[in-house]
Design a protein around this motif. Structure first.
Motif, short mmCIF file in Angstrom:
data_model
loop_
_atom_site.label_atom_id
_atom_site.label_comp_id
_atom_site.label_asym_id
_atom_site.label_seq_id
_atom_site.Cartn_x
_atom_site.Cartn_y
_atom_site.Cartn_z
N ASP A 94 -37.71 -13.65 23.07
CA ASP A 94 -36.72 -14.37 22.24
C ASP A 94 -36.48 -15.76 22.81
O ASP A 94 -36.34 -16.74 22.06
CB ASP A 94 -35.41 -13.58 22.13
N GLY A 95 -36.48 -15.87 24.15
CA GLY A 95 -36.36 -17.20 24.75
C GLY A 95 -37.63 -18.00 24.48
O GLY A 95 -37.59 -19.15 24.05
N HIS A 120 -40.38 -9.73 21.47
CA HIS A 120 -39.58 -8.76 22.25
C HIS A 120 -38.18 -9.37 22.34
O HIS A 120 -37.89 -10.14 23.25
CB HIS A 120 -40.15 -8.59 23.65
N ASN A 122 -34.85 -9.21 23.34
CA ASN A 122 -33.86 -8.49 24.16
C ASN A 122 -32.58 -9.30 24.33
O ASN A 122 -31.69 -8.93 25.06
CB ASN A 122 -34.46 -8.09 25.52
N VAL A 124 -31.87 -11.94 25.88
CA VAL A 124 -31.67 -12.61 27.18
C VAL A 124 -32.99 -13.18 27.68
O VAL A 124 -34.06 -12.77 27.22
CB VAL A 124 -31.16 -11.67 28.30
N PHE A 125 -32.90 -14.09 28.63
CA PHE A 125 -34.08 -14.47 29.42
C PHE A 125 -34.18 -13.40 30.50
O PHE A 125 -33.44 -13.44 31.48
CB PHE A 125 -33.88 -15.82 30.11
N GLY A 126 -35.07 -12.42 30.32
CA GLY A 126 -35.15 -11.33 31.28
C GLY A 126 -35.75 -11.77 32.61
O GLY A 126 -35.14 -11.60 33.67
#
Ligand SMILES: Cc1ncc(C[n+]2csc(CCOP(=O)(O)OP(=O)(O)O)c2C)c(N)n1
Ligand code: SF4
Ligand SMILES: [Mg+2]
Length: 287
Positions: A94-95, A120, A122, A124-126
């Protein structure tokens, strides 16, 4: 060419996703979709962005291009225009896609480039430890937003629809069979296909967890949604609250980009003789 199986699609790489990460569901769905469709491994091209999602590149034994942050779509576009025979699948975050790479998104959709984009999402920046992304929910607290996210989130499905994408879908990692079917439909669709995947990051996003989605998700198909109805799709894409829809929001047949290019329509670049290009003459013109 060898038929894909669950065994030959595996690699020897050690998986470094956190135990319980939603990416495992995406991986399973992707491998099963390739097996079900019987696409030879040599004909699959996996392009990934930078982030936890990008590691999927290491775990699927097909051709791959681990690109730079936000550039999954331009890389996929180039590959598909050069070699029409490849099934070009992109995995972005997403980022990666909706922040750094957002500019590429509406244009790939409106051009109807024949590539498949699986995000993907989620929220957030995982990989960089949980900073906010453009899809983070208002109020989400992170190291970079200690008082909570101030601006409202963007909804990728609405951007895709507004950009005339010809296939727009959403899946989630808690229902791998359903996600697999969406991926198969996207791969079989002729043209640009988005499957935005609600992917749980158990380590950094403690709000949109498995239970959050289990309590809210419903399937469009079971509600009689008509995926040829553009305005109904927009309305469903706007739903985010007590109820969150998954499934195919919108699908339409329209010409793909290369059909507008006489130089590519019949013969991809990879099959054109180099001598027809006149490269030396072209270089001479420049000197
Ligand atoms: C050009 C560039 N800008 C920033 C970064 C730092 N960076 C690496 S991953 C990432 C964000 C990852 O978030 P997302 O795309 O959502 O992927 P996830 O880890 O959540 O799967 C960022 C900002 C980078 N590697 N390259
Ligand atoms: S940080 Fe989040 S997205 Fe990354 S591997 Fe861990 S759980 Fe998955
Ligand atoms: Mg992310």
């Amino acid at each position: 060419m060898e038929r894909p199986t669950r065994i030959n699609l595996k690699t020897d790489e050690t998986n470094t996703w956190c135990p319980g990460c939603g990416n495992f569901g995406v991986l399973r769905a992707l491998q099963s979709a390739i097996v079900d469709l019987g696409i030879p491994r040599e004909q699959v091209m996996l392009v990934t962005g930078i982030g936890c999602h990008g590691k999927i590149y290491n775990y699927v034994n097909v051709n791959g291009f681990h690109g730079i942050h936000g550039r999954v779509l331009p890389v996929m576009t180039g590959i598909k225009l050069v070699n029409h025979d490849l099934t070009v699948i992109g995995h972005a975050g997403d980022g990666d896609q909706y922040d750094e790479g957002l500019g590429h998104f509406p244009h790939a959709a409106r051009r109807n480039i024949d590539v498949k984009l699986f995000t993907h999402n989620n929220k957030v920046f995982g990989l960089t430890t949980g900073q906010t992304s453009p899809t983070s929910i208002q109020g989400y607290v992170s190291k970079t937003t200690p008082r909570g996210v101030f601006p409202p989130r963007i909804e990728p499905l609405k951007i895709a629809l507004a950009s005339n994408a010809s296939f727009v879908a959403r899946g989630w990692v808690g229902d791998v069979d359903h996600l697999k079917e969406l991926m198969k439909a996207a791969i079989q669709h002729k043209g640009f296909a988005l499957v935005d995947i609600l992917q749980v990051c158990i380590t950094f996003n403690r709000i949109q967890n498995y239970q959050f989605y289990r309590d809210r998700i419903y399937k469009l198909k079971e509600q009689g949604h008509d995926s040829s109805d553009y305005y109904a799709a927009m309305q469903r894409a706007d739903e985010w609250g007590d109820k969150i829809p998954i499934g195919i929001f919108y699908q339409v047949d329209r010409p793909i980009y290369r059909s507008s290019l006489p130089q590519l329509e019949k013969t991809p670049l990879i099959k054109q003789p180099l001598k027809a290009v006149g490269f030396s003459e072209f270089l001479q013109e420049l000197t």
